[in-house]
Design a protein around this motif. Sequence first.
Motif, PDB file in Angstrom:
ATOM      1  N   GLY A  39      -1.146   0.981   2.826  1.00  0.00           N
ATOM      2  CA  GLY A  39      -1.555   1.222   4.194  1.00  0.00           C
ATOM      3  C   GLY A  39      -0.420   1.524   5.147  1.00  0.00           C
ATOM      4  O   GLY A  39      -0.548   1.316   6.350  1.00  0.00           O
ATOM      5  N   VAL A  40       0.707   1.981   4.616  1.00  0.00           N
ATOM      6  CA  VAL A  40       1.821   2.389   5.475  1.00  0.00           C
ATOM      7  C   VAL A  40       1.827   3.908   5.562  1.00  0.00           C
ATOM      8  O   VAL A  40       1.198   4.580   4.757  1.00  0.00           O
ATOM      9  CB  VAL A  40       3.179   1.876   4.940  1.00  0.00           C
TER      10      VAL A  40
ATOM     11  N   ILE B  82      11.829   0.725  -1.622  1.00  0.00           N
ATOM     12  CA  ILE B  82      11.073  -0.534  -1.623  1.00  0.00           C
ATOM     13  C   ILE B  82      11.282  -1.272  -0.294  1.00  0.00           C
ATOM     14  O   ILE B  82      10.336  -1.745   0.323  1.00  0.00           O
ATOM     15  CB  ILE B  82      11.473  -1.415  -2.820  1.00  0.00           C
ATOM     16  N   ALA B  83      12.547  -1.334   0.153  1.00  0.00           N
ATOM     17  CA  ALA B  83      12.858  -2.002   1.423  1.00  0.00           C
ATOM     18  C   ALA B  83      12.169  -1.300   2.589  1.00  0.00           C
ATOM     19  O   ALA B  83      11.650  -1.952   3.498  1.00  0.00           O
ATOM     20  CB  ALA B  83      14.367  -2.058   1.632  1.00  0.00           C
ATOM     21  N   SER B  84      12.136   0.027   2.561  1.00  0.00           N
ATOM     22  CA  SER B  84      11.502   0.800   3.622  1.00  0.00           C
ATOM     23  C   SER B  84      10.007   0.513   3.683  1.00  0.00           C
ATOM     24  O   SER B  84       9.442   0.301   4.760  1.00  0.00           O
ATOM     25  CB  SER B  84      11.740   2.299   3.389  1.00  0.00           C
ATOM     26  N   VAL B  85       9.364   0.479   2.523  1.00  0.00           N
ATOM     27  CA  VAL B  85       7.930   0.178   2.479  1.00  0.00           C
ATOM     28  C   VAL B  85       7.689  -1.248   2.971  1.00  0.00           C
ATOM     29  O   VAL B  85       6.785  -1.501   3.768  1.00  0.00           O
ATOM     30  CB  VAL B  85       7.356   0.376   1.057  1.00  0.00           C
ATOM     31  N   ALA B  86       8.516  -2.192   2.516  1.00  0.00           N
ATOM     32  CA  ALA B  86       8.366  -3.593   2.919  1.00  0.00           C
ATOM     33  C   ALA B  86       8.553  -3.752   4.423  1.00  0.00           C
ATOM     34  O   ALA B  86       7.821  -4.510   5.075  1.00  0.00           O
ATOM     35  CB  ALA B  86       9.364  -4.469   2.155  1.00  0.00           C
ATOM     36  N   GLU B  87       9.522  -3.019   5.004  1.00  0.00           N
ATOM     37  CA  GLU B  87       9.745  -3.078   6.449  1.00  0.00           C
ATOM     38  C   GLU B  87       8.521  -2.549   7.209  1.00  0.00           C
ATOM     39  O   GLU B  87       8.123  -3.117   8.223  1.00  0.00           O
ATOM     40  CB  GLU B  87      10.967  -2.247   6.842  1.00  0.00           C
ATOM     41  N   ARG B  88       7.936  -1.478   6.700  1.00  0.00           N
ATOM     42  CA  ARG B  88       6.754  -0.910   7.335  1.00  0.00           C
ATOM     43  C   ARG B  88       5.580  -1.886   7.253  1.00  0.00           C
ATOM     44  O   ARG B  88       4.801  -2.015   8.189  1.00  0.00           O
ATOM     45  CB  ARG B  88       6.378   0.434   6.693  1.00  0.00           C
ATOM     46  N   LEU B  89       5.455  -2.553   6.108  1.00  0.00           N
ATOM     47  CA  LEU B  89       4.399  -3.553   5.946  1.00  0.00           C
ATOM     48  C   LEU B  89       4.599  -4.706   6.937  1.00  0.00           C
ATOM     49  O   LEU B  89       3.640  -5.159   7.568  1.00  0.00           O
ATOM     50  CB  LEU B  89       4.392  -4.099   4.526  1.00  0.00           C
ATOM     51  N   ALA B  90       5.834  -5.171   7.061  1.00  0.00           N
ATOM     52  CA  ALA B  90       6.138  -6.268   7.983  1.00  0.00           C
ATOM     53  C   ALA B  90       5.877  -5.851   9.427  1.00  0.00           C
ATOM     54  O   ALA B  90       5.307  -6.622  10.207  1.00  0.00           O
ATOM     55  CB  ALA B  90       7.589  -6.710   7.806  1.00  0.00           C
TER      56      ALA B  90
ATOM     57  N   LEU C 132       4.109  10.586  -4.405  1.00  0.00           N
ATOM     58  CA  LEU C 132       4.476   9.167  -4.419  1.00  0.00           C
ATOM     59  C   LEU C 132       4.250   8.546  -3.045  1.00  0.00           C
ATOM     60  O   LEU C 132       3.699   7.445  -2.931  1.00  0.00           O
ATOM     61  CB  LEU C 132       5.931   9.009  -4.856  1.00  0.00           C
ATOM     62  N   ALA C 133       4.649   9.254  -1.987  1.00  0.00           N
ATOM     63  CA  ALA C 133       4.456   8.753  -0.624  1.00  0.00           C
ATOM     64  C   ALA C 133       2.975   8.544  -0.336  1.00  0.00           C
ATOM     65  O   ALA C 133       2.582   7.522   0.228  1.00  0.00           O
ATOM     66  CB  ALA C 133       5.078   9.718   0.385  1.00  0.00           C
ATOM     67  N   VAL C 134       2.134   9.494  -0.756  1.00  0.00           N
ATOM     68  CA  VAL C 134       0.692   9.378  -0.533  1.00  0.00           C
ATOM     69  C   VAL C 134       0.125   8.189  -1.302  1.00  0.00           C
ATOM     70  O   VAL C 134      -0.695   7.424  -0.782  1.00  0.00           O
ATOM     71  CB  VAL C 134      -0.039  10.687  -0.921  1.00  0.00           C
ATOM     72  N   ARG C 135       0.570   8.005  -2.549  1.00  0.00           N
ATOM     73  CA  ARG C 135       0.106   6.864  -3.341  1.00  0.00           C
ATOM     74  C   ARG C 135       0.468   5.549  -2.652  1.00  0.00           C
ATOM     75  O   ARG C 135      -0.345   4.633  -2.585  1.00  0.00           O
ATOM     76  CB  ARG C 135       0.744   6.897  -4.730  1.00  0.00           C
TER      77      ARG C 135
END
Length: 92
Positions: free
Chosen positions: A57-58, A77-85, A48-51
Motif C-alpha cells: 500500500g505504498v 527495503i528501507a525506502s519501503v519501510a520508511e513509506r510504511l512508517a 517490482l514497484a507495482v507489486r
Amino acid sequence: MNDATAAEIRQFLLDSLTEMNYSTDDIDDDTALGPAGADLESLSLAELAVRVEDRFGVRFDDDEAEKLAGMTVGEFIASVAERLAAAATAGS
C-alpha cells in the motif's frame, strides 16, 4: 525500523524476483537492483514497484524508476519501510 517488516519486505522482494524469472541466489542487501547487480531492466523495476505498491500500500512516483535502479536491495527495503512508517504515522 521494525525488523519483522524489513524481513517481510525482503522476502516479498525475493519472491517477486523469483516470479519474474530473476535468480536470487547471490542477492543480499548490498546488491544493486539495476544493471550493476540484480540487473533489473526499467520495465522489471516498474513491475517490482507495482507489486510492492499492491502488497504494502505504498506509492512510488513515476519519476522514481531511475532512482530505484541505483538502489541496493537494502536501500529499497528501507525506502519501503520508511513509506510504511510514514503512512502509519499519517493514519492512513
